[in-house]
Design a protein around this motif. Sequence first.
Motif, PDB file in Angstrom:
ATOM      1  N   GLN A 176     -89.818  76.413  56.364  1.00 29.18           N
ATOM      2  CA  GLN A 176     -91.067  76.978  55.706  1.00 29.18           C
ATOM      3  C   GLN A 176     -91.296  78.183  56.500  1.00 29.18           C
ATOM      4  N   ARG A 210     -89.987  79.146  51.312  1.00 30.28           N
ATOM      5  CA  ARG A 210     -89.437  77.760  51.831  1.00 30.28           C
ATOM      6  C   ARG A 210     -87.886  77.834  51.666  1.00 30.28           C
ATOM      7  N   THR A 228     -81.790  66.607  53.940  1.00 29.31           N
ATOM      8  CA  THR A 228     -82.147  68.130  53.507  1.00 29.31           C
ATOM      9  C   THR A 228     -83.046  68.545  54.711  1.00 29.31           C
ATOM     10  N   SER A 266     -84.171  75.678  51.815  1.00 29.41           N
ATOM     11  CA  SER A 266     -83.630  74.301  52.118  1.00 29.41           C
ATOM     12  C   SER A 266     -82.178  74.359  52.251  1.00 29.41           C
ATOM     13  N   ARG A 268     -86.977  67.949  58.341  1.00 29.43           N
ATOM     14  CA  ARG A 268     -86.080  67.405  57.543  1.00 29.43           C
ATOM     15  C   ARG A 268     -86.529  66.231  57.001  1.00 29.43           C
ATOM     16  N   TYR A 280     -85.434  71.830  56.123  1.00 32.34           N
ATOM     17  CA  TYR A 280     -86.175  73.067  55.338  1.00 32.34           C
ATOM     18  C   TYR A 280     -86.663  73.865  56.587  1.00 32.34           C
ATOM     19  N   GLY A 282     -83.220  78.663  48.097  1.00 30.46           N
ATOM     20  CA  GLY A 282     -84.537  79.063  48.266  1.00 30.46           C
ATOM     21  C   GLY A 282     -84.913  80.487  48.850  1.00 30.46           C
ATOM     22  N   GLU A 284     -77.351  76.295  51.391  1.00 29.27           N
ATOM     23  CA  GLU A 284     -78.472  76.698  51.606  1.00 29.27           C
ATOM     24  C   GLU A 284     -79.226  76.981  49.965  1.00 29.27           C
TER      25      GLU A 284
END
Length: 119
Positions: free
Chosen positions: A82, A19, A78, A21, A72, A80, A8, A6
Amino acid sequence: QVQLVESGGGLVQAGGSLRLSCAASGRTFGSYRMGWFRQAPGKEREFVASIVWSGGFTNYADTVLGRFTISRDTSKNTVYLQMSSLTTEDTAVYYCAAGKLALVEYDAWGQGTQVTVSS
């Protein structure tokens, strides 16, 4: 072996956005669902959101519905998260997880990333 990393996390003011990631590796994820969980100090880990890798079907906890979006990028392996309209209640360590669709449990976890929302 599945690896999840992970990134962000950080400090953000209430009302702001962030966000997260999650870089996934170690296998193909076509038969997996990916999830985000969080754990606040003194509280149990709780489900935040999930996405089916193949098809993109999503699910959210009521507490984040309408504020958080999981997605994704299959080309980057990856996932995400948000996060918008953040409140102090969203302060927690956020974990990415992977689980086979055929199973209930998630069987791979990342190390977590801290999200702190200040008032």
